[in-house]
Design an enzyme around this catalytic site. Sequence first.
Site, PDB file in Angstrom:
ATOM      1  CG  ASP A 104      -1.723  -1.063   1.593  1.00  0.00           C
ATOM      2  OD1 ASP A 104      -1.989  -1.678   0.316  1.00  0.00           O
ATOM      3  OD2 ASP A 104      -1.987  -1.377   2.806  1.00  0.00           O
TER       4      ASP A 104
HETATM    5  N1  URA Z   1      -1.117  -6.012   4.073  1.00  0.00           N
HETATM    6  C1  URA Z   1      -1.513  -4.748   4.109  1.00  0.00           C
HETATM    7  O1  URA Z   1      -2.671  -4.442   4.803  1.00  0.00           O
HETATM    8  N2  URA Z   1      -0.951  -3.978   3.382  1.00  0.00           N
HETATM    9  C2  URA Z   1       0.200  -4.012   2.872  1.00  0.00           C
HETATM   10  O2  URA Z   1       0.761  -3.257   1.984  1.00  0.00           O
HETATM   11  C3  URA Z   1       0.594  -5.436   2.608  1.00  0.00           C
HETATM   12  C4  URA Z   1       0.214  -6.272   3.121  1.00  0.00           C
END
Ligand code: URA
Length: 237
Positions: A104
């Site tokens: 993310d």
């Molecule tokens: N889990 C999440 O919530 N975000 C990420 O970027 C990777 C794993």
Amino acid sequence: MAERLQKLIAQAGLASRRQAEKWIEEGKVIVNGCPAKLGDRADLSLDKVQVEGQELGKAQEKITVLLNKPRGYVSTLKDPEGRRLVTDLLNDIPQRLFPVGRLDYNTEGLLLLTNDGDLAYRISHPRHNVEKTYLVKVRGTLTAKMVKQLEHGVILEDGMTAPAKVNNIRTTGSGCWFEIIIHEGKNRQVRRMCEVLGLTVVRLKRIQLDFLDLKGVPTGRYRLLSVAEMRRLEKIK
Ligand code: URA
């Protein structure tokens, strides 16, 4: 020899097989002047294959980099909102690399980028069960009951998560740190697993992917994987 188009596109280093399949379905792959269909094959010594106007050539040298992604970067190749891209951090790499899976915008840590579509497929496909370890900081307390729930699996809107492992729980003044090991790759999985338990994630960092970790790679920097590491990744079944 004729091969499936998604395999040829992945071998040419343009994208993962899955992404290539999407391009075929969207009509972006043209074989000898006609849009291809999923399942079509081509022989690069006989056929002219174009992807978004770019002609597929011979397989290029395969490279994979391990980036320590900072917060505030998107792990896609384009962003309609004009935010910074992880590829902006690889300015001195001439090859066109694409991220293996996603982190993310506000997640930090270990992200592989490659031009090897087969490798990307192997690492990101849930069937291959690649372990990913995340360091998480949440507001509030992670209770023993919550740990059990995470380890058992929690129900998300797209299904139940597979059992996770939770380690190294440490409580600080403002919250709680812990490590969680998962091997699926559902969208925003760790954040959503925490949300289900009523916990807000304030920091999330991927610190390990299979045998790879962030040792020697400061935030915002990257290193090339060695041939031995690439071979090890190729053996993931
Ligand atoms: N889990 C999440 O919530 N975000 C990420 O970027 C990777 C794993």
